[in-house]
Design an enzyme around this catalytic site. Sequence first.
Site, mmCIF file in Angstrom:
data_model
loop_
_atom_site.group_PDB
_atom_site.id
_atom_site.type_symbol
_atom_site.label_atom_id
_atom_site.label_comp_id
_atom_site.label_asym_id
_atom_site.label_seq_id
_atom_site.Cartn_x
_atom_site.Cartn_y
_atom_site.Cartn_z
ATOM 1 N N LYS A 69 -4.502 -10.950 -6.531
ATOM 2 C CA LYS A 69 -5.688 -11.271 -5.789
ATOM 3 C C LYS A 69 -6.866 -10.585 -6.099
ATOM 4 O O LYS A 69 -6.820 -9.530 -6.490
ATOM 5 C CB LYS A 69 -5.472 -11.374 -4.166
ATOM 6 C CG LYS A 69 -5.628 -9.955 -3.597
ATOM 7 C CD LYS A 69 -5.828 -10.196 -1.929
ATOM 8 C CE LYS A 69 -5.936 -8.798 -1.485
ATOM 9 N NZ LYS A 69 -6.126 -8.489 -0.062
ATOM 10 N N LYS A 92 0.672 -1.233 -0.183
ATOM 11 C CA LYS A 92 0.049 0.097 0.047
ATOM 12 C C LYS A 92 0.775 1.115 0.057
ATOM 13 O O LYS A 92 0.393 2.194 -0.568
ATOM 14 C CB LYS A 92 -1.011 0.103 1.224
ATOM 15 C CG LYS A 92 -2.038 -0.873 0.889
ATOM 16 C CD LYS A 92 -2.931 -0.713 2.300
ATOM 17 C CE LYS A 92 -4.350 -1.802 1.761
ATOM 18 N NZ LYS A 92 -4.809 -2.128 2.916
ATOM 19 N N LYS A 144 -11.545 -5.650 -3.495
ATOM 20 C CA LYS A 144 -12.356 -4.878 -3.667
ATOM 21 C C LYS A 144 -11.934 -3.463 -3.725
ATOM 22 O O LYS A 144 -12.918 -2.485 -4.178
ATOM 23 C CB LYS A 144 -13.230 -4.787 -2.616
ATOM 24 C CG LYS A 144 -12.674 -4.649 -1.117
ATOM 25 C CD LYS A 144 -13.470 -5.242 0.141
ATOM 26 C CE LYS A 144 -12.393 -5.415 1.334
ATOM 27 N NZ LYS A 144 -13.213 -5.662 2.401
HETATM 28 P P1 TYM Z 1 -10.349 -7.879 4.377
HETATM 29 O O1 TYM Z 1 -11.386 -7.004 4.842
HETATM 30 O O2 TYM Z 1 -9.331 -7.296 3.386
HETATM 31 O O3 TYM Z 1 -10.739 -9.267 3.900
HETATM 32 C C1 TYM Z 1 -11.892 -10.006 4.688
HETATM 33 C C2 TYM Z 1 -11.422 -11.391 4.568
HETATM 34 O O4 TYM Z 1 -11.502 -11.832 3.288
HETATM 35 C C3 TYM Z 1 -10.341 -12.487 2.859
HETATM 36 N N1 TYM Z 1 -9.981 -12.308 1.506
HETATM 37 C C4 TYM Z 1 -9.845 -13.193 0.554
HETATM 38 N N2 TYM Z 1 -9.842 -14.471 0.628
HETATM 39 C C5 TYM Z 1 -9.716 -15.069 -0.702
HETATM 40 N N3 TYM Z 1 -9.328 -14.581 -1.923
HETATM 41 C C6 TYM Z 1 -9.428 -13.254 -1.681
HETATM 42 N N4 TYM Z 1 -9.123 -12.728 -3.157
HETATM 43 C C7 TYM Z 1 -9.515 -12.677 -0.698
HETATM 44 N N5 TYM Z 1 -9.529 -11.115 -0.438
HETATM 45 C C8 TYM Z 1 -9.889 -11.005 0.913
HETATM 46 C C9 TYM Z 1 -9.452 -11.906 3.692
HETATM 47 O O5 TYM Z 1 -8.146 -12.779 3.959
HETATM 48 C C10 TYM Z 1 -10.121 -11.895 5.049
HETATM 49 O O6 TYM Z 1 -9.967 -13.009 5.818
HETATM 50 N N6 TYM Z 1 -7.323 -7.029 8.363
HETATM 51 C C11 TYM Z 1 -8.631 -8.081 7.962
HETATM 52 C C12 TYM Z 1 -9.879 -7.674 8.806
HETATM 53 C C13 TYM Z 1 -9.657 -7.888 10.274
HETATM 54 C C14 TYM Z 1 -9.622 -9.327 10.617
HETATM 55 C C15 TYM Z 1 -9.291 -8.961 12.144
HETATM 56 C C16 TYM Z 1 -9.617 -10.530 10.373
HETATM 57 C C17 TYM Z 1 -9.453 -6.990 11.149
HETATM 58 N N7 TYM Z 1 -9.341 -7.585 12.404
HETATM 59 C C18 TYM Z 1 -9.411 -10.110 13.169
HETATM 60 C C19 TYM Z 1 -9.589 -11.434 11.352
HETATM 61 C C20 TYM Z 1 -9.150 -11.167 12.603
HETATM 62 C C21 TYM Z 1 -9.078 -7.424 6.433
HETATM 63 O O7 TYM Z 1 -8.511 -6.370 6.096
HETATM 64 O O8 TYM Z 1 -9.570 -8.409 5.994
#
Ligand code: TYM
Length: 331
Positions: free
Chosen positions: A196, A114, A199
């Site tokens: 990947k 980023k 969004k």
């Molecule tokens: P975030 O919001 O980017 O994504 C949410 C979840 O979706 C998964 N993910 C994917 N899995 C497979 N293929 C993809 N292309 C893909 N894109 C996203 C992510 O791995 C995630 O599991 N930091 C985290 C949010 C968070 C969190 C936490 C998660 C904050 N605190 C505590 C678990 C525990 C995040 O940015 O996810």
Amino acid sequence: MKRLVSGIKPTGEITLGNYIGALKQFVDLQNTLKDTEFFIFIADLHAITVPQEKSELRKKIKSIAAIYLACGLNPEKVNLFIQSEVIEHAYLGYIMESNAYVGEMERMTQYKDKKVKQETGIRTSLLTYPALMAADILMYDANIVPIGEDQTQHLELTRTIANRFNNLYGDTFIVPEGFTPKTGARIKSLTDPSKKMSKTEDNPKSYVLLLDDLNQIKNKIKSAVTDSDTKVYYDLENKPGISNLLTIYASLKDLSIKDTENLFKDSSYKEFKESVADVVVEVIKPIQEKYKTLINSKELDDILTLGAQNARIIAERKIKKVNQRIGLGRK
Ligand code: TYM
């Protein structure tokens, strides 16, 4: 009783990648894991590591909450809440920062990626974000954290901080285990399968959103980048586009990649893509229907209020213990 914790950031809309890597896992685990309490939240504090328009942010927070339920999370089994409504998360985030090193934060690949894209005006929280994520998890003594592959480095750091804190102050936190699905932990972009599916990507053809128009979804899948070969089989290196579509199909149908390859061994790319498009629509259509009934409902608000209340009880207790361990405050 064990605990499961996970969250999703309300930046952009929920993609098929989020669904396969995370949401579908939450629902599958909810239906199979015994003796486990679930804490699933909307990670809105994480969204403000980059600028957000306020009415948009509010809309997305609500929308994700409705999507969680529309995908099949059962509020009887799951405490569903908004992170900022349990303000202890931010407090414990600071405690985590005070037990983590700047070097550890700077090594996180998501931060590095980023940072390259945005040279000036990088917010401090973008760097310290994994400390808040550690707090989200350790607050509830999570045993299991379902995540996609891109979050495994953050989870590893969470484990490091938990161990460090426990060694320094005495046993306080459970050291959590990550859970990534065997198939679908990293769904790729439809236009560039070396990346990947995300969004926050500019090109809307690169991702499928759970709330996309169903015809649009079909078209996006049908125009996904593949290769100049004609045979459908899994080969990540030489056929990343086809491998990605096989992964999507296999995950949504709960099949192995091998069985999915067998299904399509005599199909043309066109037939194969049509089948993938059909299965994606088959899964997303009922989610959209349920979403529409939930998004403006009182039920949704009630579930979020109760979820936050339940989370807060545990969070308050945990913060008291942490303060005692460190020697903060008076009692
Ligand atoms: P975030 O919001 O980017 O994504 C949410 C979840 O979706 C998964 N993910 C994917 N899995 C497979 N293929 C993809 N292309 C893909 N894109 C996203 C992510 O791995 C995630 O599991 N930091 C985290 C949010 C968070 C969190 C936490 C998660 C904050 N605190 C505590 C678990 C525990 C995040 O940015 O996810």
